[in-house]
Enzyme design. Structure first.
Site, PDB file in Angstrom:
ATOM      1  N   SER A  98     -44.582 -51.734  28.267  1.00 27.29           N
ATOM      2  CA  SER A  98     -43.191 -51.984  27.907  1.00 27.29           C
ATOM      3  C   SER A  98     -42.816 -51.169  26.670  1.00 27.29           C
ATOM      4  CB  SER A  98     -43.057 -53.474  27.601  1.00 27.29           C
ATOM      5  OG  SER A  98     -41.844 -53.740  26.943  1.00 27.29           O
ATOM      6  N   ASN A 144     -53.024 -65.110  30.002  1.00 27.86           N
ATOM      7  CA  ASN A 144     -52.488 -64.547  31.239  1.00 27.86           C
ATOM      8  C   ASN A 144     -52.472 -63.012  31.210  1.00 27.86           C
ATOM      9  OD1 ASN A 144     -51.064 -65.970  33.650  1.00 27.86           O
ATOM     10  ND2 ASN A 144     -49.970 -64.063  33.316  1.00 27.86           N
ATOM     11  N   LYS A 173     -49.119 -56.827  25.283  1.00 28.95           N
ATOM     12  CA  LYS A 173     -49.021 -55.525  25.969  1.00 28.95           C
ATOM     13  C   LYS A 173     -49.786 -54.453  25.192  1.00 28.95           C
ATOM     14  CE  LYS A 173     -46.617 -56.641  29.519  1.00 28.95           C
ATOM     15  NZ  LYS A 173     -47.133 -56.546  30.883  1.00 28.95           N
ATOM     16  N   TYR A 195     -45.825 -61.671  22.939  1.00 24.55           N
ATOM     17  CA  TYR A 195     -45.670 -60.934  24.197  1.00 24.55           C
ATOM     18  C   TYR A 195     -45.950 -59.441  23.971  1.00 24.55           C
ATOM     19  CZ  TYR A 195     -43.536 -58.238  27.909  1.00 24.55           C
ATOM     20  OH  TYR A 195     -43.329 -57.302  28.890  1.00 24.55           O
ATOM     21  N   LYS A 228     -43.523 -62.739  30.645  1.00 24.01           N
ATOM     22  CA  LYS A 228     -42.705 -61.748  29.934  1.00 24.01           C
ATOM     23  C   LYS A 228     -41.617 -62.331  29.035  1.00 24.01           C
ATOM     24  CE  LYS A 228     -39.403 -61.398  33.689  1.00 24.01           C
ATOM     25  NZ  LYS A 228     -38.478 -60.593  34.437  1.00 24.01           N
ATOM     26  N   ARG A 232     -29.437 -50.150  24.360  1.00 21.51           N
ATOM     27  CA  ARG A 232     -30.704 -50.096  25.090  1.00 21.51           C
ATOM     28  C   ARG A 232     -30.629 -49.065  26.208  1.00 21.51           C
ATOM     29  NH1 ARG A 232     -31.472 -52.819  21.370  1.00 21.51           N
ATOM     30  NH2 ARG A 232     -32.447 -54.870  21.183  1.00 21.51           N
ATOM     31  N   ASN A 237     -35.383 -50.912  29.866  1.00 17.52           N
ATOM     32  CA  ASN A 237     -34.777 -52.190  30.287  1.00 17.52           C
ATOM     33  C   ASN A 237     -34.393 -52.169  31.768  1.00 17.52           C
ATOM     34  OD1 ASN A 237     -34.596 -52.073  27.311  1.00 17.52           O
ATOM     35  ND2 ASN A 237     -33.556 -54.022  27.550  1.00 17.52           N
TER      36      ASN A 237
HETATM   37  P1  NAD Z   1     -41.626 -61.253  37.053  1.00 13.69           P
HETATM   38  O1  NAD Z   1     -41.919 -62.494  36.296  1.00 13.69           O
HETATM   39  O2  NAD Z   1     -40.416 -61.234  37.921  1.00 13.69           O
HETATM   40  O3  NAD Z   1     -42.879 -60.838  37.940  1.00 13.69           O
HETATM   41  C1  NAD Z   1     -44.200 -61.096  37.547  1.00 13.69           C
HETATM   42  C2  NAD Z   1     -44.916 -61.708  38.740  1.00 13.69           C
HETATM   43  O4  NAD Z   1     -46.278 -61.921  38.380  1.00 13.69           O
HETATM   44  C3  NAD Z   1     -44.332 -63.056  39.174  1.00 13.69           C
HETATM   45  O5  NAD Z   1     -44.142 -63.042  40.575  1.00 13.69           O
HETATM   46  C4  NAD Z   1     -45.412 -64.066  38.763  1.00 13.69           C
HETATM   47  O6  NAD Z   1     -45.439 -65.163  39.645  1.00 13.69           O
HETATM   48  C5  NAD Z   1     -46.677 -63.214  38.834  1.00 13.69           C
HETATM   49  N1  NAD Z   1     -47.762 -63.635  37.943  1.00 13.69           N
HETATM   50  C6  NAD Z   1     -47.696 -63.908  36.620  1.00 13.69           C
HETATM   51  N2  NAD Z   1     -48.909 -64.240  36.149  1.00 13.69           N
HETATM   52  C7  NAD Z   1     -49.768 -64.167  37.199  1.00 13.69           C
HETATM   53  C8  NAD Z   1     -51.159 -64.378  37.347  1.00 13.69           C
HETATM   54  N3  NAD Z   1     -51.916 -64.782  36.317  1.00 13.69           N
HETATM   55  N4  NAD Z   1     -51.709 -64.194  38.554  1.00 13.69           N
HETATM   56  C9  NAD Z   1     -50.977 -63.796  39.598  1.00 13.69           C
HETATM   57  N5  NAD Z   1     -49.644 -63.594  39.531  1.00 13.69           N
HETATM   58  C10 NAD Z   1     -49.054 -63.774  38.334  1.00 13.69           C
HETATM   59  O7  NAD Z   1     -41.563 -60.060  35.986  1.00 13.69           O
HETATM   60  P2  NAD Z   1     -41.090 -58.551  36.185  1.00 13.69           P
HETATM   61  O8  NAD Z   1     -39.808 -58.381  35.448  1.00 13.69           O
HETATM   62  O9  NAD Z   1     -41.178 -58.151  37.610  1.00 13.69           O
HETATM   63  O10 NAD Z   1     -42.207 -57.817  35.316  1.00 13.69           O
HETATM   64  C11 NAD Z   1     -43.379 -57.281  35.884  1.00 13.69           C
HETATM   65  C12 NAD Z   1     -44.250 -56.701  34.793  1.00 13.69           C
HETATM   66  O11 NAD Z   1     -43.523 -55.727  34.061  1.00 13.69           O
HETATM   67  C13 NAD Z   1     -44.720 -57.731  33.747  1.00 13.69           C
HETATM   68  O12 NAD Z   1     -46.045 -57.432  33.394  1.00 13.69           O
HETATM   69  C14 NAD Z   1     -43.784 -57.511  32.585  1.00 13.69           C
HETATM   70  O13 NAD Z   1     -44.380 -57.871  31.354  1.00 13.69           O
HETATM   71  C15 NAD Z   1     -43.562 -56.005  32.675  1.00 13.69           C
HETATM   72  N6  NAD Z   1     -42.292 -55.586  32.070  1.00 13.69           N
HETATM   73  C16 NAD Z   1     -41.115 -56.187  32.461  1.00 13.69           C
HETATM   74  C17 NAD Z   1     -39.917 -55.804  31.867  1.00 13.69           C
HETATM   75  C18 NAD Z   1     -38.623 -56.487  32.221  1.00 13.69           C
HETATM   76  O14 NAD Z   1     -37.682 -56.436  31.424  1.00 13.69           O
HETATM   77  N7  NAD Z   1     -38.495 -57.116  33.392  1.00 13.69           N
HETATM   78  C19 NAD Z   1     -39.913 -54.786  30.907  1.00 13.69           C
HETATM   79  C20 NAD Z   1     -41.127 -54.188  30.548  1.00 13.69           C
HETATM   80  C21 NAD Z   1     -42.313 -54.604  31.143  1.00 13.69           C
HETATM   81  C1  WQD Z   2     -30.659 -56.397  25.517  1.00 15.12           C
HETATM   82  C2  WQD Z   2     -29.518 -56.387  24.498  1.00 15.12           C
HETATM   83  C3  WQD Z   2     -29.647 -58.181  22.893  1.00 15.12           C
HETATM   84  C4  WQD Z   2     -28.997 -61.412  25.826  1.00 15.12           C
HETATM   85  C5  WQD Z   2     -36.515 -57.545  26.160  1.00 15.12           C
HETATM   86  C6  WQD Z   2     -37.935 -57.651  25.678  1.00 15.12           C
HETATM   87  C7  WQD Z   2     -38.686 -56.394  26.019  1.00 15.12           C
HETATM   88  C8  WQD Z   2     -38.552 -56.035  27.503  1.00 15.12           C
HETATM   89  C9  WQD Z   2     -37.125 -56.093  27.968  1.00 15.12           C
HETATM   90  C10 WQD Z   2     -40.418 -56.821  28.710  1.00 15.12           C
HETATM   91  C11 WQD Z   2     -29.979 -56.698  23.067  1.00 15.12           C
HETATM   92  C12 WQD Z   2     -28.417 -58.327  23.763  1.00 15.12           C
HETATM   93  C13 WQD Z   2     -29.163 -60.171  25.225  1.00 15.12           C
HETATM   94  C14 WQD Z   2     -27.837 -62.187  25.509  1.00 15.12           C
HETATM   95  C15 WQD Z   2     -27.093 -60.404  24.051  1.00 15.12           C
HETATM   96  N1  WQD Z   2     -39.241 -56.945  28.350  1.00 15.12           N
HETATM   97  N2  WQD Z   2     -28.230 -59.675  24.359  1.00 15.12           N
HETATM   98  N3  WQD Z   2     -26.928 -61.632  24.636  1.00 15.12           N
HETATM   99  O1  WQD Z   2     -34.301 -57.404  23.898  1.00 15.12           O
HETATM  100  O2  WQD Z   2     -34.087 -55.028  24.753  1.00 15.12           O
HETATM  101  O3  WQD Z   2     -35.918 -56.426  25.539  1.00 15.12           O
HETATM  102  O4  WQD Z   2     -36.524 -57.318  27.569  1.00 15.12           O
HETATM  103  O5  WQD Z   2     -41.241 -56.048  28.308  1.00 15.12           O
HETATM  104  O6  WQD Z   2     -39.999 -56.624  25.662  1.00 15.12           O
HETATM  105  O7  WQD Z   2     -37.927 -57.839  24.273  1.00 15.12           O
HETATM  106  O8  WQD Z   2     -33.630 -56.931  26.307  1.00 15.12           O
HETATM  107  O9  WQD Z   2     -32.005 -57.911  27.874  1.00 15.12           O
HETATM  108  O10 WQD Z   2     -33.006 -59.392  26.079  1.00 15.12           O
HETATM  109  O11 WQD Z   2     -31.381 -57.624  25.400  1.00 15.12           O
HETATM  110  O12 WQD Z   2     -26.244 -59.969  23.276  1.00 15.12           O
HETATM  111  O13 WQD Z   2     -27.642 -63.320  25.983  1.00 15.12           O
HETATM  112  O14 WQD Z   2     -28.591 -57.439  24.838  1.00 15.12           O
HETATM  113  O15 WQD Z   2     -29.386 -58.545  21.575  1.00 15.12           O
HETATM  114  O16 WQD Z   2     -29.184 -55.928  22.208  1.00 15.12           O
HETATM  115  P1  WQD Z   2     -34.439 -56.445  24.998  1.00 15.12           P
HETATM  116  P2  WQD Z   2     -32.527 -58.043  26.493  1.00 15.12           P
END
Ligand code: NAD
Ligand code: WQD
Length: 337
Positions: free
Chosen positions: A124, A99, A152, A148, A84, A230, A178
């Site tokens: 996302s 992946n 998705k 990334y 991610k 956000r 977020n």
């Molecule tokens: P994370 O990295 O904490 O958790 C992902 C887990 O998946 C990890 O434990 C990692 O070891 C495991 N993993 C990765 N690739 C793997 C594979 N090929 N096989 C088995 N295990 C694998 O991330 P998270 O924040 O918990 O995010 C979970 C999901 O949500 C992700 O798909 C991410 O893209 C999506 N997502 C996250 C956010 C965010 O901001 N955290 C926002 C939107 C979407």
């Molecule tokens: C939030 C705000 C930054 C860090 C990302 C991915 C998105 C999703 C969530 C997975 C923004 C500001 C951040 C810092 C800062 N992930 N910022 N200083 O960019 O909304 O989304 O994470 O799907 O795909 O793009 O989240 O937490 O990085 O940023 O000022 O050190 O904080 O500019 O305005 P974002 P973020």
């Protein structure tokens, strides 16, 4: 119901396992530990009273998947496993496509082989690209600005085509805004490896003294105070959204798409301020250049999920920041190795 949770030891997956156990579901975790630690399992047991079965393995390994499906009598899958980090995806696009996209295709093909037809996928808000307006509804146009985000979007498209060809399947795309915060016990939380990419883990590491100051990426956006806005959502609200999806859609065939957000937008400076209040610590910051690829504002219209899934976020900014701080201050170095 017995649910395979891929990536179940990660940030969102581990919290969802706890909420699932409390709701009477039976999670079985597959994770390759590329971004998590096995000690998370001890914490899940400690908080929920149940230690889920954990298989260390990769979603791209079809053999492992088919074995799990055959041995564990799985009813449905929640697919969190993925990479991610936006910046890393620009450097290593193949790693992300392999992946995230290939991983999902292998998973779906294993499900098809054994006849498991219910899937909830972690998408996302990044799939909305730079939205023309806010709040964002599910029918907004999609686009991506980095590998990334494109991974998705590709998965969403593959799953849409697949569901069309297999109309008896139930596939739910959950578009997270977020996610922040932690379990209120202070025993589970977000534990990023290296320098955090996201705002809130960075802010908590500044508050605990692991980093000197926060770089605020730009204060000249057209927003309430010039900094990015956000839709921050408590990770437990997000977790509950998955349970609501399973409950309402698990047996309802179709391709279902939902925003999981609160509908509120907070600026970077509002988040810093809220964190200072929750922690009683100062969070020094410096305004720096905009981060490439960032958008000014992004928040959800979450009403479709409320209407169809009877779900809405209930935890406010105060609980998001207080719970993050409890995790950070009780576990300054994250989970034990
Ligand atoms: P994370 O990295 O904490 O958790 C992902 C887990 O998946 C990890 O434990 C990692 O070891 C495991 N993993 C990765 N690739 C793997 C594979 N090929 N096989 C088995 N295990 C694998 O991330 P998270 O924040 O918990 O995010 C979970 C999901 O949500 C992700 O798909 C991410 O893209 C999506 N997502 C996250 C956010 C965010 O901001 N955290 C926002 C939107 C979407
Ligand atoms: C939030 C705000 C930054 C860090 C990302 C991915 C998105 C999703 C969530 C997975 C923004 C500001 C951040 C810092 C800062 N992930 N910022 N200083 O960019 O909304 O989304 O994470 O799907 O795909 O793009 O989240 O937490 O990085 O940023 O000022 O050190 O904080 O500019 O305005 P974002 P973020």
């Amino acid at each position: 119901m017995r649910i395979l949770v891929t990536g179940g030891l990660g940030y969102i997956g581990s919290h969802t396992c706890i909420q699932m156990i409390e709701a009477g579901y039976h999670p079985i975790i597959l994770d390759n530990l590329c971004n998590s630690k096995s000690s998370v399992l001890d914490r899940i047991k400690e908080v929920s009273g149940h230690r889920p079965l954990f298989i260390e393995g990769d979603v791209r390994d079809k053999r492992v998947l088919v074995d799990i499906f055959q041995q564990q009598n799985i009813d449905a899958v929640i697919h969190f496993a993925g990479l991610k980090a936006v910046g890393e995806s620009v450097e290593l696009p193949l790693r992300y496509y392999d992946n995230n996209v290939n991983g999902t295709l292998v998973l779906v093909s294993a499900m098809q082989e054994v006849g498991v037809k219910t899937l909830v996928f972690s998408s996302s808000a990044t799939v909305y690209g730079d939205p023309a307006s806010v709040p964002i509804t599910e029918d907004f146009p999609t686009s991506a600005t980095n590998p990334y985000g494109r991974s998705k979007l590709m998965v969403e498209e593959c799953l849409t085509d697949f569901q069309k060809a297999n109309p008896e399947w139930s596939i739910t795309l959950l578009r997270y805004f977020n996610p922040v915060g932690s379990h209120p016990s202070g025993r589970l939380g977000e534990d990023p490896l290296g320098i955090p990419n996201n705002l809130m883990p960075f802010v908590s590491q500044v508050a605990i003294g692991r980093r000197e100051f926060l770089s605020v990426f730009g204060d000249d956006y057209e927003t309430k105070d010039g900094t990015g806005v956000r839709d921050y959502i408590h990770v437990l609200d997000l977790s509950d959204g998955h349970i609501a999806a399973l409950k309402h859609l698990g047996k309802k065939s179709g391709l279902h798409t939902y925003n999981l957000g609160t509908g509120n937008g907070y600026s970077v400076l509002e988040m810093v301020n809220a964190f200072e209040q929750a922690s009683g610590r100062e969070v020094p910051y410096k305004i720096v250049e905009r981060r490439s690829g960032d958008i000014a504002e992004c928040w959800a219209d979450p009403s479709k999920a409320e209407k169809d899934l009877d779900w809405k976020a209930t935890r406010n900014l105060q609980s998001m920041t207080a719970d993050s701080w409890r995790w950070q201050s009780n576990n300054p170095d994250g989970y034990p190795d």
